[in-house]
Design a protein around this motif. Structure first.
Motif, mmCIF file in Angstrom:
data_model
loop_
_atom_site.group_PDB
_atom_site.id
_atom_site.type_symbol
_atom_site.label_atom_id
_atom_site.label_comp_id
_atom_site.label_asym_id
_atom_site.label_seq_id
_atom_site.Cartn_x
_atom_site.Cartn_y
_atom_site.Cartn_z
ATOM 1 N N PHE A 81 0.811 -1.263 0.288
ATOM 2 C CA PHE A 81 -0.061 -0.090 0.122
ATOM 3 C C PHE A 81 0.863 1.288 -0.099
ATOM 4 O O PHE A 81 1.791 1.334 0.662
ATOM 5 N N THR A 82 0.546 2.270 -0.794
ATOM 6 C CA THR A 82 1.353 3.494 -0.741
ATOM 7 C C THR A 82 0.371 4.780 -0.855
ATOM 8 O O THR A 82 -0.977 4.393 -1.511
ATOM 9 N N ALA A 122 4.805 14.235 0.094
ATOM 10 C CA ALA A 122 4.913 13.308 1.234
ATOM 11 C C ALA A 122 4.564 11.910 0.648
ATOM 12 O O ALA A 122 3.618 11.609 -0.154
ATOM 13 N N ARG A 123 4.988 10.862 1.252
ATOM 14 C CA ARG A 123 4.658 9.553 0.905
ATOM 15 C C ARG A 123 4.871 8.476 1.817
ATOM 16 O O ARG A 123 5.712 8.537 2.905
ATOM 17 N N VAL A 152 7.859 2.545 5.181
ATOM 18 C CA VAL A 152 8.842 3.725 4.754
ATOM 19 C C VAL A 152 7.904 4.734 4.671
ATOM 20 O O VAL A 152 6.892 4.840 3.806
ATOM 21 N N ALA A 153 8.121 6.087 5.511
ATOM 22 C CA ALA A 153 7.479 7.232 5.435
ATOM 23 C C ALA A 153 8.701 8.179 5.026
ATOM 24 O O ALA A 153 9.642 8.200 5.281
ATOM 25 N N GLU A 169 13.514 10.170 5.085
ATOM 26 C CA GLU A 169 12.625 9.001 5.070
ATOM 27 C C GLU A 169 12.935 8.266 6.346
ATOM 28 O O GLU A 169 14.060 8.395 6.970
ATOM 29 N N SER A 170 11.970 7.706 6.836
ATOM 30 C CA SER A 170 11.961 6.854 8.025
ATOM 31 C C SER A 170 11.679 5.427 7.703
ATOM 32 O O SER A 170 10.581 5.186 7.202
ATOM 33 N N SER A 171 12.314 4.242 7.958
ATOM 34 C CA SER A 171 12.074 2.893 7.630
ATOM 35 C C SER A 171 12.002 1.991 9.012
ATOM 36 O O SER A 171 12.976 2.236 9.856
ATOM 37 N N LYS A 172 11.285 0.949 8.825
ATOM 38 C CA LYS A 172 11.156 0.071 9.946
ATOM 39 C C LYS A 172 10.910 -1.254 9.382
ATOM 40 O O LYS A 172 10.086 -1.457 8.340
ATOM 41 N N TYR A 173 11.622 -2.384 9.781
ATOM 42 C CA TYR A 173 11.347 -3.942 9.245
ATOM 43 C C TYR A 173 11.232 -4.527 10.363
ATOM 44 O O TYR A 173 12.095 -4.396 11.385
ATOM 45 N N ASP A 174 10.122 -5.474 10.226
ATOM 46 C CA ASP A 174 9.898 -6.573 11.217
ATOM 47 C C ASP A 174 9.652 -8.030 10.630
ATOM 48 O O ASP A 174 8.829 -7.922 9.652
#
Length: 883
Positions: free
Chosen positions: A470-471, A490-491, A529-530, A552-557
């Motif tokens: 989703f984007t 912004a994205r 990713v924001a 950019e701010s990214s998070k991976y789980d």
């Protein structure tokens, strides 16, 4: 520069405006002539100068000065016109862009107004100061703003509209390849298209690289879960190659650039479309078509394609493994045969709420199934330090099936302000993909006297997975003045991935499948990713610049479900600046220096911590401890429009990557022990120290004659890989070059020929592997980055014949790898092994394609039913124009 021009082979990149395959009275489809350039669109709003209220029923006429074929004198002719709506709005469409106009507006109680809008073609294209070249795409769809009518005698100043839609588009920040002019890809997939696009290299498995790195794949300006093999070539209007994207674009993908696939969509009043059919030399058919209908405020478009494929490969592998107590030599030959089909459907509509607000929705679906059969012959010689040499041979028979489904939808809104080129857009995208695979494998080894050494072993593997992507994005553009522009946006992107793989071995006594629990896995991960960006551009006489920054701010789980293992990484705040500076040396020469910082986050297959047994020689496992790699990219570009039909773009580039994600191998115990207690080599991924790439790319187009266009692309580059920090890893350095040439010939009696060729010199194996998004056809992963790809070359040809009224139909005959020279080979080495592989796929394949284009321009769609009188008089004037 004259010397460089002689050395640099020529360039093309033809793009034929917004017009595609539609047929209109007096025009010939796909010919590039004047009638086929009727894609211009003027619109605006007429208001009272004192009250700013809209003026209803104002007469708007667009006049062109033409030669009267009877009197041989020039006269003014009405080519388009209408009465404004209650909102004061008007819209004039399907206008030739290579013409001069006079716009006349009259209304009862007001003084008449005359303006001179014009589409001015400039090969230099939009300046970088204008943003990311989006002004080029909107130039022929021009908002003339709020036009004020006054009661005094004052006449408004003339308005000049700048447009740029030449047949050949090669700009200093991107190249645009017009797919509809590419004969060699008709009836194929996006992979076939990329084989003819300058700057792109496509290997035997359909992996695409741009300057020796896999680019990001976009569809209509947004990331996609579709692979290139799932997009029909006939659904593509153009391909944009952006080597160094600005801060406006996603920072992901490292310094590999963006490959944006623009799908066909038309907004001409009336209807148009095409019907296609094909068959290849293996009797595999294809069928498809598309249609576009526009009436008043609604524009509807749809496309569908069904294709059947049969792919045959031949593979030879020689390998030597070095262990503590033995050395094993292996020779393997196999010929995988892959057959199946895929279907593609796309539909959408644009709703023109008014002249300045547009709501669009579209959706696509892709479904397919492929089955693979492969018989592998294996010969092994193992030299043990204690007992000497032992030899045997074996067969491995594989039957596999792969199914996939992809759904995608997009909802977007666009608002144009009264100020020209000031706009705001917002869109949301959702993609869902699902795949499953079933592999059945039987293996048996024999002594040299043909007596069985091992029993016949049956193994099976079942797997599958889903991806939800989703984007949401919004962009704002405002030309503050004629020479300054600001953009911001912004994205947010969110992805949810689930996968499983279950392995079994058959019990020979009972015939039942026994799970191999150590090899099974179930895996899930989410990433987010924001991002936000802003850019500022300004033009100062001959100098222009653009500065941008992206945050950019990214998070991976991730979770390995069957082992209850969790892992994650997070980068809460990363900054990605960009800077572009351009100096206009002359009217035909530009010099640009640009810089950007990028990131390449590890993908699912590089992270997932389970063993992939797809290739028995190259077992691989992911590394959840990987961290992203960061890249700094610098380019110095020079463009020279040498003359009519002659263009040269040369670029010197430098790319430095830290924490490079690369493959390496290490020996370990067989995870299937105690059934197979031997030691194996396992391929995994790790962060090497860094890499450097520098090179010179020359892209050139030359119109050798009226009937001959030549496009060429030469890339000279050097890659240095610092991987000595890894176990068994070494530093490596390699100079290489890549050449691609495309000839287009227009012959008498509506025949045309396209002849293309490419050559890839010895090149380092791609560190991260893969790229471009594709399905595997009898291929396998390269075992490590400690090796090189052998030189290879090939040629393709296509012949087309246009016929029927207005050349509405065509037959195209293609042949790929006509001299059977595309033999892809690789050599890989480390302290643990040496492997040499050669592969060939689908040489000398024929495909015959039929295409019929239809369309009608319905002038009545522009009429106002409640004001027939004046509108019909306008129409009578237009009929005398010879349109």
């Amino acid at each position: 520069m004259k010397q460089i021009t002689k050395i640099a082979l020529s360039f093309f990149l033809l793009i034929l405006g917004l017009n595609s395959f539609a047929q209109f009275p007096g025009g010939g489809a796909g010919r590039g002539g004047g009638q086929n350039m009727n894609v211009g669109h003027f619109y605006g709003k007429v208001i009272d100068a004192a009250t700013n209220r809209p003026i209803d029923a104002a007469s708007v006429q667009l006049i062109q000065n033409k030669l009267d074929t009877v009197t041989k004198k020039r006269k003014d002719v009405i080519v388009s016109g209408m009465l404004t709506s209650k909102r004061g709005e008007f819209s004039l469409e399907n206008l030739p862009i290579m013409a001069s106009y006079k716009l006349v507006i009259t209304a009862i109680g007001y003084k008449s107004i005359e303006q001179k809008p014009a589409f001015e073609l400039k090969m230099g294209g939009a300046r970088p100061a204008a943003g990311d070249m989006s002004s080029m795409l909107s130039a022929v769809d021009k908002d003339l703003g709020n036009i004020k009518m006054e009661t005094d005698a004052k006449q408004l100043e003339g308005v000049t509209v700048t447009a740029d839609k030449p047949l050949l588009t090669m700009n200093i920040d991107r190249k645009v390849f017009n797919v509809e002019k590419n004969l060699a890809s008709v009836g194929g997939t996006a992979v076939d298209v990329m084989k003819n696009v300058p700057s792109l290299n496509v290997d035997i498995d359909g992996n695409v690289t741009l300057r020796n790195a896999p680019p990001q794949i976009f569809v209509d300006g947004r990331p996609t879960t579709m692979t290139l093999d799932q997009i029909p070539a006939d659904a593509i209007a153009s391909v944009e190659i952006i080597t160094n994207p600005s801060a406006k674009f996603d920072a992901s993908g490292g310094g590999s650039g963006i490959l944006n696939i623009v799908l066909k969509k038309n907004r001409k009043a009336g209807y148009n479309g095409s019907v296609r059919a094909s068959i290849d030399s293996r009797a595999r058919p294809g069928l498809g078509g598309d249609i576009n209908i526009k009436q008043q405020k609604i524009n509807v478009f749809a496309a569908a394609q069904m294709g059947f494929r049969k792919s045959i490969s031949t593979v030879t592998t020689d390998r030597t493994d070095f262990f503590n107590n033995s050395t094993a030599h292996l020779h393997q030959e196999n010929g995988p045969v892959n057959r199946g089909f895929f279907g593609f459907g796309r539909m959408g509509l644009d709703y023109f709420m008014d002249n300045r607000n547009t709501l669009s929705i579209s959706g696509n679906i892709v479904r397919g199934q492929f089955k693979n059969r492969d018989l592998m012959n294996i010969n092994r010689d193992t030299i043990y330090n204690s007992i000497g040499s032992v030899s045997d041979f074996g067969n491995r028979n594989t039957n596999s099936a792969f199914h996939f489904t992809n759904y995608g939808t997009m909802l977007s809104f666009k608002h144009n302000f009264a100020k020209a080129n000031k706009e705001i857009t917002a869109d949301v995208n959702y993609n869902y993909s699902k795949n499953d695979n079933d592999n059945q494998i039987s293996t048996q080894y024999f002594y040299l006297n043909n007596n069985p050494k091992t029993p016949l072993i049956y193994q099976s593997s079942l797997g599958g997975g889903t991806t939800k992507f989703f984007t949401a994005q919004t962009d704002y553009s405002n030309p503050i003045t004629a020479t300054m522009k600001i953009e911001a946006g912004a994205r947010i992107a969110m992805r949810d991935y689930n996968s499983f793989n279950n392995n079994f071995v058959m019990d020979p006594s009972s015939g039942k499948n026994i799970p191999l629990s150590l090899l099974n896995n179930s895996y899930q991960f989410t990433d987010r990713v924001a991002a936000a960006y802003t850019t500022f551009a300004q033009q100062l006489k001959k100098f222009s610049y653009q500065l941008g920054v992206r945050v950019e701010s990214s998070k991976y789980d991730g979770t390995l479900i069957n082992k209850n293992q969790k892992f994650s990484n997070e980068f809460p705040f990363s900054i990605f600046p960009s800077a572009f500076a351009t100096y206009k040396l002359t009217e035909k020469q530009d010099l640009q220096l640009n810089y950007s910082r990028k990131i390449n986050r590890p993908n699912f297959f590089q992270l997932i911590p389970f063993i992939d047994y797809t290739d028995s020689l190259n077992l691989s496992i992911g590394n959840p401890g990987l961290v992203p790699e960061f890249t700094n990219l610098v380019e110095l570009s020079y463009q020279n429009q040498l003359g009519k039909g002659q263009n040269l773009l040369s670029t010197i580039y430098l790319k430095n990557t830290n924490d490079l994600i690369t493959r390496y191998q290490y020996p370990t115990k067989n995870p299937n022990a105690p059934a197979k207690p031997d030691t194996i080599l396992l391929t995994t991924y790790a962060n090497a120290s860094r890499s450097y790439t520098y090179g010179l790319e020359l892209t050139s187009s030359n119109k050798i004659a009226k009937w001959w266009d030549l496009t060429s692309n030469l890339n000279l580059f050097n890659v240095t890989l610092k991987a000595g920090n890894l176990p068994g890893g070494v530093d490596n350095d390699q100079f290489s070059w890549f050449l691609k040439i495309n000839n287009s010939f227009k012959l008498p009696k509506n025949y045309s020929i396209q002849f293309s060729g490419d050559y890839q010199a010895k090149t380092l194996v791609q560190p991260g592997g893969g790229g471009g998004g594709r399905m595997m056809f009898g291929g396998g992963n390269l075992p490590s980055a400690q090796g090189y790809i052998k030189p290879f070359y090939g040629f393709d040809i296509a012949i087309r014949k246009d016929f029927m009224k207005n050349n509405a139909a065509s037959l195209t005959l293609q042949m790929s790898d006509i001299f059977r020279t595309r033999l892809n080979g690789s050599y890989n080495t480390s302290v643990y092994f040496i492997q040499e592989t050669s592969r060939r796929r689908d040489p000398q394949m024929f495909r015959l394609n039929f295409n019929w284009r239809f369309g009608k321009f319905d002038v009545s769609l522009l009429k106002r039913k409640n004001m027939k009188g004046e509108q019909e008089s306008m129409q009578n004037g237009m009929q005398g124009s010879g349109q």
